[in-house]
Write an enzyme that holds these catalytic residues in place. Structure first.
Site, PDB file in Angstrom:
ATOM      1  N   LYS A  90      14.159  20.642   1.029  1.00 28.54           N
ATOM      2  CA  LYS A  90      13.172  20.408   2.106  1.00 28.54           C
ATOM      3  C   LYS A  90      13.700  20.849   3.461  1.00 28.54           C
ATOM      4  O   LYS A  90      12.951  21.323   4.305  1.00 28.54           O
ATOM      5  CB  LYS A  90      12.770  18.936   2.145  1.00 28.54           C
ATOM      6  CG  LYS A  90      13.930  17.999   2.378  1.00 28.54           C
ATOM      7  CD  LYS A  90      13.962  16.888   1.381  1.00 28.54           C
ATOM      8  CE  LYS A  90      15.376  16.388   1.215  1.00 28.54           C
ATOM      9  NZ  LYS A  90      15.482  15.317   0.267  1.00 28.54           N
ATOM     10  N   LYS A 190       9.410  16.438   5.076  1.00 30.85           N
ATOM     11  CA  LYS A 190       8.391  16.405   4.014  1.00 30.85           C
ATOM     12  C   LYS A 190       6.976  16.433   4.594  1.00 30.85           C
ATOM     13  O   LYS A 190       6.082  17.029   4.000  1.00 30.85           O
ATOM     14  CB  LYS A 190       8.615  15.169   3.141  1.00 30.85           C
ATOM     15  CG  LYS A 190       9.907  15.270   2.323  1.00 30.85           C
ATOM     16  CD  LYS A 190      10.289  13.967   1.678  1.00 30.85           C
ATOM     17  CE  LYS A 190      11.534  14.128   0.803  1.00 30.85           C
ATOM     18  NZ  LYS A 190      12.042  12.847   0.292  1.00 30.85           N
TER      19      LYS A 190
HETATM   20  N1  HSE Z   1      16.921  11.210  -0.222  1.00 33.45           N
HETATM   21  C1  HSE Z   1      15.624  11.597  -0.702  1.00 33.45           C
HETATM   22  C2  HSE Z   1      14.831  10.323  -0.982  1.00 33.45           C
HETATM   23  C3  HSE Z   1      15.751  12.401  -1.947  1.00 33.45           C
HETATM   24  O1  HSE Z   1      15.437   9.244  -1.016  1.00 33.45           O
HETATM   25  O2  HSE Z   1      13.615  10.398  -1.141  1.00 33.45           O
HETATM   26  C4  HSE Z   1      14.477  13.045  -2.405  1.00 33.45           C
HETATM   27  O3  HSE Z   1      13.948  13.883  -1.431  1.00 33.45           O
END
Ligand code: HSE
Length: 366
Positions: A90, A190
């Site tokens: 991402k 995201k």
């Molecule tokens: N560190 C991210 C989470 C991993 O906990 O969602 C997945 O993108």
């Protein structure tokens, strides 16, 4: 059989490898690149990326190195060598969206990145389909497994923040530096990507204001419980009539009986509102080796069936967070709770800058 290569044999890369190794797809992993050849994988592992780039039989490269560099350079050279790329990265996609999409189109290949938001949920691939011929007006979602795991445990078990963060790290959900999770930066990438896919508009992640959950404490959950509320970290996108968008990340106080409140552990839940399709919701594991690796393989399978992207023209989004309003819960380090009037996301960010370190801020759900 379609030959593919995996670059980076960590959590996501090995998850994808395991799915392909099950033998239920028409894919075969021909090469795996990492810094060292792992015992038992001598036949397919290499430390030389040129072996992958120069192999015409490898049609798809799965990037699972993570981070910005050298992932960006590796992905660009794969696209320029005429190979499709899939990635869960991402950070890379949100920062280099336009460059990578345009390079793919210029070389007649595709780049897909479904697991970059929502982990195992086919969120971005479905968003992409749903955006065709319609307008995505609103997106709101739990998009980080680590913080949902923390908030769920703090709510259900009255656990301490630091203990549950350590547990989420041990389970492999958290980023290498968990600041990205708990400060809302991971969700920022995201939601930027969700905006890219929904509208074709690009938005720089650093333009997106983010409140995180670093300072949430047991006393906040005690206050919320007394009001029939709980807290979820939500990424938000809103499309305004003039084409401007609001993009922001904030802990949000939701009713304990709401759909968001029912999301447990590392699960994610993301909702969209489309002008024609109405409301849709998507739920599943947002982090972890198997779900994320599986989603990466789904992108490979889509590419195996797909034709190259239609050429898009990318424009920068006009990001405006001054016209989206919430009431906010503000708890200062001395334990005092203040509830604000309805103020804009921008005004809340400005207010936060004037408050002492250790203050926790959350919006009341609309
Ligand atoms: N560190 C991210 C989470 C991993 O906990 O969602 C997945 O993108």
């Amino acid at each position: 059989m379609l030959d593919v290569a995996i670059i980076g044999f960590g959590v996501v890369g090995s998850g994808a490898y395991d799915t392909v190794a099950d033998g239920r797809t028409p894919l075969r992993v021909k090469k795996v690149l990492d810094l060292a050849v792992r015992p038992g994988f001598e036949g397919i592992m290499t430390t030389d990326y040129n072996e992958i780039l120069s192999d015409p039989s490898i049609a798809i490269v799965a990037e699972s190195i993570g981070g910005l560099h050298p992932a960006r350079e590796f992905v660009l050279s794969a696209l320029k060598a005429g190979k499709h790329v899939v990635t869960a990265n991402k950070l890379l996609m949100a920062n280099c969206y336009r460059e990578l999409m345009e390079t793919a189109a210029a070389n007649g290949v595709c780049i897909r990145f479904t697991p970059a938001a929502g982990g195992g949920i086919p969120w971005l691939s479905t968003l992409r389909r749903t955006a065709r011929g319609g307008q995505i007006r609103k997106i709101q979602g739990i998009l980080n497994g680590t913080t949902n795991f923390i908030l769920d445990k703090m709510d259900q078990k009255a656990a301490d923040f630091d203990d549950v963060l350590a547990e989420a790290q041990a389970l492999g959900y958290a980023e290498k530096d968990p600041s990205s999770d708990i400060d809302g930066l991971d969700v920022r990438y995201k939601i930027a990507l969700s905006c890219n896919v929904a509208t074709g508009l690009t938005a720089a992640p650093e333009e997106i204001p983010a409140f995180g959950i670093r300072y949430i404490r047991k006393c906040d959950f005690e206050w919320m419980k007394a009001q029939g509320l709980t807290c979820k970290l939500l990424g938000n996108y809103r499309l305004h009539e003039d084409g401007a968008v609001s993009l922001f990340v904030q802990p949000t106080l939701v009713s304990s009986h709401s759909l968001f409140a029912s999301v447990e552990k590392n699960f994610n839940l993301v909702q969209l509102t489309g002008d024609r399709v109405g409301d849709l919701a998507f739920y599943g594991q947002g982090a972890g080796k198997d779900p994320t690796g599986f989603a990466l393989v789904q992108d490979m399978l889509d590419l195996a069936e797909a034709t190259p992207e239609v050429a898009y023209v990318y424009k920068e989004a006009a990001v405006d967070n001054s016209r989206t309003f919430f009431r906010y819960y503000v708890r200062t380090p001395d334990g005092a709770v203040t509830l604000t009037d309805s103020i804009s996301v921008c005004a809340a960010q400005d207010l936060y800058k004037t408050l002492p370190e250790g203050t926790f801020v959350a919006a009341f759900a609309e």
